[in-house]
Scaffold this motif. Structure first.
Motif, PDB file in Angstrom:
ATOM      1  N   GLY A  75      57.448  64.277  48.081  1.00  0.00           N
ATOM      2  CA  GLY A  75      56.243  64.686  47.371  1.00  0.00           C
ATOM      3  C   GLY A  75      56.504  65.857  46.450  1.00  0.00           C
ATOM      4  O   GLY A  75      55.948  65.934  45.343  1.00  0.00           O
ATOM      5  N   ALA A  76      57.366  66.789  46.880  1.00  0.00           N
ATOM      6  CA  ALA A  76      57.669  67.971  46.069  1.00  0.00           C
ATOM      7  C   ALA A  76      58.385  67.596  44.777  1.00  0.00           C
ATOM      8  O   ALA A  76      58.144  68.208  43.732  1.00  0.00           O
ATOM      9  CB  ALA A  76      58.513  68.954  46.873  1.00  0.00           C
ATOM     10  N   VAL A  77      59.258  66.601  44.835  1.00  0.00           N
ATOM     11  CA  VAL A  77      59.951  66.147  43.627  1.00  0.00           C
ATOM     12  C   VAL A  77      58.937  65.592  42.628  1.00  0.00           C
ATOM     13  O   VAL A  77      58.962  65.912  41.438  1.00  0.00           O
ATOM     14  CB  VAL A  77      61.015  65.085  43.970  1.00  0.00           C
ATOM     15  N   VAL A  78      58.017  64.750  43.126  1.00  0.00           N
ATOM     16  CA  VAL A  78      56.982  64.188  42.246  1.00  0.00           C
ATOM     17  C   VAL A  78      56.099  65.311  41.696  1.00  0.00           C
ATOM     18  O   VAL A  78      55.783  65.347  40.499  1.00  0.00           O
ATOM     19  CB  VAL A  78      56.131  63.156  43.009  1.00  0.00           C
ATOM     20  N   GLY A  79      55.693  66.236  42.574  1.00  0.00           N
ATOM     21  CA  GLY A  79      54.844  67.337  42.142  1.00  0.00           C
ATOM     22  C   GLY A  79      55.504  68.218  41.100  1.00  0.00           C
ATOM     23  O   GLY A  79      54.880  68.605  40.103  1.00  0.00           O
ATOM     24  N   SER A  80      56.778  68.526  41.305  1.00  0.00           N
ATOM     25  CA  SER A  80      57.469  69.423  40.373  1.00  0.00           C
ATOM     26  C   SER A  80      57.755  68.759  39.035  1.00  0.00           C
ATOM     27  O   SER A  80      57.675  69.403  37.981  1.00  0.00           O
ATOM     28  CB  SER A  80      58.776  69.934  41.001  1.00  0.00           C
ATOM     29  N   THR A  81      58.079  67.458  39.041  1.00  0.00           N
ATOM     30  CA  THR A  81      58.352  66.774  37.772  1.00  0.00           C
ATOM     31  C   THR A  81      57.072  66.554  36.968  1.00  0.00           C
ATOM     32  O   THR A  81      57.124  66.454  35.736  1.00  0.00           O
ATOM     33  CB  THR A  81      59.030  65.416  38.019  1.00  0.00           C
ATOM     34  N   SER A  82      55.943  66.494  37.650  1.00  0.00           N
ATOM     35  CA  SER A  82      54.664  66.328  36.953  1.00  0.00           C
ATOM     36  C   SER A  82      54.072  67.657  36.507  1.00  0.00           C
ATOM     37  O   SER A  82      53.170  67.682  35.659  1.00  0.00           O
ATOM     38  CB  SER A  82      53.655  65.627  37.868  1.00  0.00           C
ATOM     39  N   ALA A  83      54.576  68.741  37.072  1.00  0.00           N
ATOM     40  CA  ALA A  83      53.942  70.042  36.863  1.00  0.00           C
ATOM     41  C   ALA A  83      54.008  70.516  35.423  1.00  0.00           C
ATOM     42  O   ALA A  83      53.062  71.136  34.920  1.00  0.00           O
ATOM     43  CB  ALA A  83      54.583  71.089  37.776  1.00  0.00           C
TER      44      ALA A  83
END
Length: 485
Positions: A75-83
């Motif tokens: 989830g953190a990878v998705v969150g950070s790439t979308s941030a």
């Protein structure tokens, strides 16, 4: 007064000549912004103690234990790439408000989980939140920070991460006797609510973001609140001029077919050295082994012969050392510089984690094992840990900062995922001590990379940092040679 305006538009935001009362206000904002880092740290630390009881309630094997820890990182990878895109579209302030709301949702799911699958879902949702926070907070901090205290404010993120870890360890200790792992996670709702409240009623939007979108009057009012009306007018005009110059240059490059926009901008020759450094440091910060200690500290300590409750108690001590050394780093980062701190940190990490591995291989006492863990944590927290977050807010030019921070943070989370998922199975296959030796080798190789390619960024504006990176990568000499021929 603190001088903070650079020749590049939007480096630290259009803030300069900030009086002491303004600095105090900016520092308060920085603390509130860094609540996003606190959520990152709390969720990192709380799972280490909760895992001792979750594995028994849900009868988890080694792989499932590792996945409960590491699925958050997906989830953190998705969150950070979308941030990056989210922060550009909504603004830094609204993005952080959304981070707090998503964290609250994840907390509800985890605390009400009735089995392994629901628990995994909740951890993924929490990961979206902490990943987005870890990418957005450094950008926001860099845009409100005057140059003279830029390093100190950017390391505020790591301070709040370590504080979150320490508070999580205390929470684990409080609920250890009752084995209430759901309550451990539920406490995380408190800082999430505080973050939402701060973004709604305390934090201003980044002046850089506002000016770039034509909301000049709102930006002027924000600057005036920490300087004065006359200075605010002057700075807004200067910022507008410089942003317009940057856009004109970008348009000229685009017309010539040499400009790149969005994430593609990171591959442009002037940004590529920063990208290489950012991605390498992001990977090293995790492959050096830090989160195997943070996530599994109670588990590791328990293997030295101590009980679960004693293991959690000693992990609190480790968290305290982590916090104290981060405070030391904040004091040093604008004095000693970024590069020396990273080099000393990596050298000490390599030696201490090698000795930690040796302690497990030859069966040293639990006292020595704990000593090597403490030295390792202190070395990380006093250098690579906080300075990494400072550097990704500095090494990228303004036009690529949000995307550069986003992709570097994503690599950091991917590396975190790989290490945390693989640690227990790898330690079971080749031995825990031998696994720590792999981390020692990575730290040693990283030392040589940093000594060769990382320039000092303290007190430099983006043009100077870019020139130093180009020189480190030999591009200046190649350009000169090309012009000669």
């Amino acid at each position: 007064m603190v001088q903070g305006f650079s020749r590049e538009p939007g480096v630290q935001g259009p803030l300069t000549e900030v009086p002491p009362q303004g600095i105090r206000k900016i520092t308060l904002w920085a603390v509130a912004i860094a609540l996003g880092g606190f959520l990152f740290g709390f969720d990192t630390g709380v799972v280490s103690g909760a895992l001792l009881y979750i594995r028994e309630d849900f009868d988890l094997n080694a792989f499932e234990q590792g996945s409960v820890v590491s699925v958050l990182l997906i989830g953190a990878v998705v969150g950070s790439t979308s941030a990056g895109a989210l922060a550009e579209r909504l603004g830094r302030r609204r993005s952080l408000c959304l981070v707090g709301v998503v964290f609250l949702v994840g907390t509800v799911i985890v605390t009400s989980a009735n089995g392994y699958a629901i628990l995994m879902l909740g951890r993924i949702v929490l990961g979206l939140s902490v990943g987005a926070a870890s990418a957005t907070v450094p950008v926001y901090l860099s845009e409100i920070s005057p140059t003279a205290i830029r390093g100190r404010l950017l390391t505020m993120n790591q301070l709040m991460i370590t504080l979150g870890i320490l508070i999580a360890y205390f929470v684990n200790l409080i609920f250890a006797s009752s084995e209430m792992w759901r309550a451990m996670f539920a406490v995380g709702a408190i800082p999430a609510v505080l973050l939402v409240a701060a973004t709604l009623w305390l934090l201003p939007e980044s002046p850089q973001w506002l000016i770039a979108r034509g909301r000049v009057e709102q930006a002027r009012r924000g600057i005036a609140s920490v300087t004065n009306e006359v200075t605010a007018d002057q700075l807004v005009k200067r910022a507008q001029q410089r942003i317009e110059e940057d856009r004109t240059q970008q348009a000229a490059r685009k017309a010539a077919g040499s400009a790149a926009e969005g994430p593609k901008r990171l591959l442009a020759p002037d940004v590529r050295p920063a990208l290489i450094v950012g991605l390498t440091l992001a990977a090293v910060q995790q492959f050096g082994g830090i989160n195997t200690i943070i996530y599994y500290a109670p588990t590791i300590i328990q293997q030295t012969g101590l009980s679960a409750s004693n293991s959690i108690f000693y992990s609190v001590c480790i968290g305290a050392i982590n916090l104290v050394m981060t405070l030391v780093a904040i004091r040093l980062v604008d004095r000693a510089g970024r590069r020396p701190m990273v080099l000393v940190s990596l050298a000490l990490m390599a030696v201490s984690v090698f000795m930690l591995g040796l302690a497990f291989v030859v069966g040293m006492s639990s006292v020595l094992t704990l000593l090597f863990m403490v030295i390792y944590i202190a070395a990380f927290a006093g250098g690579l840990g906080p300075v990494f977050w400072t550097l990704i807010g500095e090494i990228f030019p303004p036009s690529a900062r949000a995307d550069g921070s986003s992709v570097s943070t994503a690599v950091n989370w991917v590396s975190n995922f790989i290490v945390s998922l693989a640690f227990l199975p790898l330690a079971g296959a080749i031995g825990q001590g031998e696994t720590f030796w792999i981390f020692a080798l990575i730290c040693a190789l990283a030392f040589f990379f940093v000594s060769r390619y990382l320039p000092e960024t303290r007190g430099r504006d983006p043009e100077q940092i870019e020139a130093a990176l180009q020189q480190r990568f030999g591009r200046t000499r190649r350009r000169q040679a090309a012009r000669t021929h």
